[in-house]
Write an enzyme that holds these catalytic residues in place. Structure first.
Site, mmCIF file in Angstrom:
data_model
loop_
_atom_site.group_PDB
_atom_site.id
_atom_site.type_symbol
_atom_site.label_atom_id
_atom_site.label_comp_id
_atom_site.label_asym_id
_atom_site.label_seq_id
_atom_site.Cartn_x
_atom_site.Cartn_y
_atom_site.Cartn_z
ATOM 1 N N HIS A 1 -10.629 -5.272 -2.455
ATOM 2 C CA HIS A 1 -9.252 -5.394 -1.972
ATOM 3 C C HIS A 1 -9.249 -5.733 -0.492
ATOM 4 O O HIS A 1 -10.117 -5.320 0.249
ATOM 5 C CB HIS A 1 -8.431 -4.135 -2.258
ATOM 6 C CG HIS A 1 -9.025 -2.854 -1.767
ATOM 7 N ND1 HIS A 1 -10.137 -2.255 -2.342
ATOM 8 C CD2 HIS A 1 -8.652 -2.037 -0.764
ATOM 9 C CE1 HIS A 1 -10.417 -1.126 -1.706
ATOM 10 N NE2 HIS A 1 -9.533 -0.972 -0.730
ATOM 11 N N PHE A 2 -8.266 -6.515 -0.126
ATOM 12 C CA PHE A 2 -8.070 -6.940 1.255
ATOM 13 C C PHE A 2 -6.798 -6.282 1.765
ATOM 14 O O PHE A 2 -5.759 -6.348 1.109
ATOM 15 C CB PHE A 2 -7.909 -8.464 1.336
ATOM 16 C CG PHE A 2 -9.165 -9.219 1.001
ATOM 17 C CD1 PHE A 2 -9.922 -9.816 2.003
ATOM 18 C CD2 PHE A 2 -9.586 -9.357 -0.314
ATOM 19 C CE1 PHE A 2 -11.084 -10.523 1.699
ATOM 20 C CE2 PHE A 2 -10.739 -10.060 -0.627
ATOM 21 C CZ PHE A 2 -11.487 -10.639 0.385
ATOM 22 N N HIS A 3 -6.880 -5.637 2.904
ATOM 23 C CA HIS A 3 -5.718 -5.037 3.539
ATOM 24 C C HIS A 3 -5.101 -6.046 4.503
ATOM 25 O O HIS A 3 -5.824 -6.701 5.253
ATOM 26 C CB HIS A 3 -6.125 -3.817 4.376
ATOM 27 C CG HIS A 3 -6.651 -2.670 3.592
ATOM 28 N ND1 HIS A 3 -5.868 -1.609 3.213
ATOM 29 C CD2 HIS A 3 -7.899 -2.412 3.127
ATOM 30 C CE1 HIS A 3 -6.605 -0.732 2.556
ATOM 31 N NE2 HIS A 3 -7.850 -1.195 2.493
ATOM 32 N N ASN B 1 -13.300 -3.833 3.041
ATOM 33 C CA ASN B 1 -14.420 -2.892 3.158
ATOM 34 C C ASN B 1 -15.301 -2.927 1.913
ATOM 35 O O ASN B 1 -14.790 -3.082 0.808
ATOM 36 C CB ASN B 1 -13.884 -1.462 3.337
ATOM 37 C CG ASN B 1 -12.971 -1.317 4.537
ATOM 38 O OD1 ASN B 1 -13.198 -1.938 5.569
ATOM 39 N ND2 ASN B 1 -11.941 -0.512 4.390
ATOM 40 N N ASP C 1 0.868 -1.181 0.000
ATOM 41 C CA ASP C 1 0.000 0.000 0.000
ATOM 42 C C ASP C 1 0.905 1.230 0.000
ATOM 43 O O ASP C 1 1.862 1.298 0.768
ATOM 44 C CB ASP C 1 -0.875 -0.018 1.256
ATOM 45 C CG ASP C 1 -2.002 0.997 1.212
ATOM 46 O OD1 ASP C 1 -1.721 2.190 0.954
ATOM 47 O OD2 ASP C 1 -3.156 0.605 1.465
ATOM 48 N N ILE C 2 0.633 2.195 -0.891
ATOM 49 C CA ILE C 2 1.500 3.383 -0.957
ATOM 50 C C ILE C 2 1.152 4.432 0.104
ATOM 51 O O ILE C 2 1.874 5.400 0.266
ATOM 52 C CB ILE C 2 1.534 4.028 -2.363
ATOM 53 C CG1 ILE C 2 0.154 4.479 -2.809
ATOM 54 C CG2 ILE C 2 2.166 3.070 -3.366
ATOM 55 C CD1 ILE C 2 0.183 5.368 -4.045
ATOM 56 N N HIS D 1 -16.076 2.610 4.532
ATOM 57 C CA HIS D 1 -14.716 3.129 4.318
ATOM 58 C C HIS D 1 -14.014 2.605 3.074
ATOM 59 O O HIS D 1 -12.793 2.647 3.001
ATOM 60 C CB HIS D 1 -13.837 2.892 5.560
ATOM 61 C CG HIS D 1 -14.487 3.340 6.832
ATOM 62 N ND1 HIS D 1 -14.648 4.669 7.158
ATOM 63 C CD2 HIS D 1 -15.066 2.641 7.833
ATOM 64 C CE1 HIS D 1 -15.282 4.759 8.308
ATOM 65 N NE2 HIS D 1 -15.553 3.543 8.740
ATOM 66 N N GLN D 2 -14.770 2.120 2.075
ATOM 67 C CA GLN D 2 -14.149 1.692 0.822
ATOM 68 C C GLN D 2 -13.954 2.909 -0.069
ATOM 69 O O GLN D 2 -14.911 3.632 -0.353
ATOM 70 C CB GLN D 2 -15.023 0.659 0.100
ATOM 71 C CG GLN D 2 -14.396 0.143 -1.188
ATOM 72 C CD GLN D 2 -15.293 -0.861 -1.912
ATOM 73 O OE1 GLN D 2 -16.485 -0.966 -1.637
ATOM 74 N NE2 GLN D 2 -14.709 -1.596 -2.834
#
Length: 137
Positions: free
Chosen positions: A99-101, A86, A34-35, A92-93
């Site tokens: 995508h999975f954090h 999310n 993640d940037i 909060h998407q």
């Protein structure tokens, strides 16, 4: 749908149109750093199939997600971490591609912060909800 895919930042990353720090790639899945990380090692795992919400993704395109998350957690050495996914703005998407954090939680200040607004339980309502949901799965 094609217009949304063309504008999707994650689809562009999958196609190599936008550079990323790829950690793991399979035929159906891509994982990259993640940037805008919440902590060291914060990564994203995405299905290559474009869909905004989890229910939009066929099951076969989700099969790699948790095994990859497990590999990333081991690679970071994190003892405490969150796996977060999310769906929708209210949840909060921000990017409309599933995508999975994977978010290491090294201390109180770094990683994911969570509020957990627990609701009081009414057992009769809970039983009715159980019966409703059970009939649909």
């Amino acid at each position: 749908m094609a217009g949304k895919m063309a504008a999707c930042i994650f689809c562009k990353i999958i196609k190599g149109e936008i550079p990323s720090f790829k950690l793991v790639e399979t035929d159906k899945t891509l994982a990259f750093l993640d940037i805008n990380p919440l902590s060291r090692g914060h990564a994203l795992i995405i299905p290559k199939f474009h869909g905004a919400k989890l229910a939009d993704i066929p099951d076969e395109h989700l099969a790699d997600i948790l095994p990859i998350a497990k590999k990333l957690v081991k690679a970071t050495g994190a003892e405490e971490y969150n796996i977060l996914q999310n769906n929708g703005r209210g949840a909060h998407q921000l990017v409309d591609h599933v995508h999975f954090h994977v978010i290491p939680k090294p201390n109180e200040k770094e990683g994911l912060g969570i509020s957990w607004p627990q609701q009081p339980t009414d057992m009769d309502k809970l039983k009715a909800l159980f019966e409703d949901l059970k009939s649909k799965v």
